[in-house]
Design an enzyme around this catalytic site. Sequence first.
Site, PDB file in Angstrom:
ATOM      1  N   LYS A 126       0.829  -1.210   0.000  1.00 50.34           N
ATOM      2  CA  LYS A 126       0.000   0.000   0.000  1.00 50.34           C
ATOM      3  C   LYS A 126       0.860   1.255   0.000  1.00 50.34           C
ATOM      4  CE  LYS A 126      -1.750   1.823   3.880  1.00 50.34           C
ATOM      5  NZ  LYS A 126      -1.605   3.315   3.875  1.00 50.34           N
ATOM      6  N   ASN A 127       1.862   1.270   0.858  1.00 49.37           N
ATOM      7  CA  ASN A 127       2.660   2.480   1.031  1.00 49.37           C
ATOM      8  C   ASN A 127       3.628   2.733  -0.113  1.00 49.37           C
ATOM      9  OD1 ASN A 127       1.396   3.077   3.445  1.00 49.37           O
ATOM     10  ND2 ASN A 127       2.896   1.973   4.673  1.00 49.37           N
ATOM     11  N   ARG A 141      -3.474  10.918   3.662  1.00 50.45           N
ATOM     12  CA  ARG A 141      -2.475  11.988   3.572  1.00 50.45           C
ATOM     13  C   ARG A 141      -1.756  12.024   2.225  1.00 50.45           C
ATOM     14  NH1 ARG A 141      -1.263  14.077   8.478  1.00 50.45           N
ATOM     15  NH2 ARG A 141       0.907  14.502   7.957  1.00 50.45           N
ATOM     16  N   ASP A 158      -5.316   8.373   9.496  1.00 48.80           N
ATOM     17  CA  ASP A 158      -5.501   7.673  10.758  1.00 48.80           C
ATOM     18  C   ASP A 158      -5.373   8.622  11.944  1.00 48.80           C
ATOM     19  OD1 ASP A 158      -6.019   5.102   9.881  1.00 48.80           O
ATOM     20  OD2 ASP A 158      -3.893   4.601   9.682  1.00 48.80           O
ATOM     21  N   ASP A 199       3.956   0.386  12.130  1.00 43.31           N
ATOM     22  CA  ASP A 199       2.766  -0.326  11.668  1.00 43.31           C
ATOM     23  C   ASP A 199       2.738  -1.791  12.097  1.00 43.31           C
ATOM     24  OD1 ASP A 199       1.601   1.853  10.480  1.00 43.31           O
ATOM     25  OD2 ASP A 199       2.386   1.441   8.485  1.00 43.31           O
ATOM     26  N   VAL A 237       7.523   6.844  16.969  1.00 39.78           N
ATOM     27  CA  VAL A 237       7.239   7.423  15.652  1.00 39.78           C
ATOM     28  C   VAL A 237       6.003   8.311  15.683  1.00 39.78           C
ATOM     29  CG1 VAL A 237       6.762   6.908  13.226  1.00 39.78           C
ATOM     30  CG2 VAL A 237       8.371   5.480  14.524  1.00 39.78           C
TER      31      VAL A 237
END
Length: 444
Positions: free
Chosen positions: A22-23, A94, A119, A309, A331
Amino acid sequence: MPGIKVFGETVLRGSVRVSGAKNATTKLLVASLLSDQRTILKNVPNIEDVRQTVDLCRVLGAIVEWDQQAQVIEIHTPRILLSKVPPQFSCVNRIPILLLGALLRRCPYGIFVPILGGDAIGPRTLHFHLEGLKKLGAEIVISDEGYWASAPNGLVGAHITLPYPSVGATENLILASVGAQGRTIIKNAALEVEIIDLIVFLQKAGMEITTDNDKTIEIFGCQDFYSVEHSIIPDKIEAASFGMAAVVSQGRIFVEQARHEHMIPFLKVLRSIGGGFSVHENGIEFFYDKPLKGGVLLETDVHPGFITDWQQPFAVLLSQSEGCSVIHETVHENRLGYLKGLVKMGAHCDLFHECLSAKSCRYSTGNHPHSAVIHGPTPLQATDLVIPDLRAGFAYVMAALITEGGASWIENTEMLDRGYTDWRGKLERLGAKVLARDSVSVYV
């Protein structure tokens, strides 16, 4: 609000194919807007964040063909049609902020991005993004509505040192720098595997970009872009998620396409608590090997550390591990709120504002609950839960699968659609009983 009913006492067994990252995918779609050349992306995950990004690209002028069965997207943007991002796109995630860097070359007189969503894990300031763009020559105006960036005289390469190796800021500055004149050096840059995938993509497009081991990226701006065909790397977060689900349910899952070289920090901590896995040429098999032993310090960090994550699903593992374990989230300052849901299920978790680690992090002087102590093992009980964010959602599903009898109602499951392709189907094929709201009455 979309919801599911998850039945407990479940052992997951079988195999699952991990989807494209996804990222990486969302950033590559944005990168395709840098020029009018054609881009072909393979191994594209069918998730909500990708669908939203595709819709955003189309609104901006992209012509997109998406073969979801073949997992291939072909995208071509002859010209940019809008200089203002519609607000409905910024309230979801974002990704739109990356347009400030990606479109300044093609829209030098301005690009506007509304205030962002995403999120609920903390403010995630854009200061690093905006200050870096200013150093490249961009003019930035911030208002209550959003962010306006322009570069009427063009962007010029610069030396930029990030105060913190922010993934988003690094991506934004890479996208801006490839369209700048001259050389840009980004120091203290993030070098996650998804960023390396973005760099490889841009190199295929003709960009001259190099990295080194001290978190430095060197970019030579270029005005000529080539057409690109690129296969997206597997999703290391999805791979780890199903790996943790296998171990916590005392089952066995072969995660096809999982790459151990992308997951070394995770595998190291998993092994330290007794989780089993074996690495194969085409994936990783995860399994329950023996009772889990806690007593670990789980400290999130940027690459090459334990990524944030992975932290939320891992907390479920720690709740089933013997001993006292510590989580230190460095983070995001507000990423431990989901633990309230695990406590509701019976987990023993305590939150702290202090850094429970030998080293202090950037949140040590703030009033942020960014550390936790988890005592285990603790039997979990079925209950009603509302998912606060994407990775907490998978953690809640994992926890619900191992409850002692009964079933848990979990709401706001559209969060899971943002990052996990066919997550319900994959879980069901592994043996989980997961029912959508409209079919629950059959089983009650």
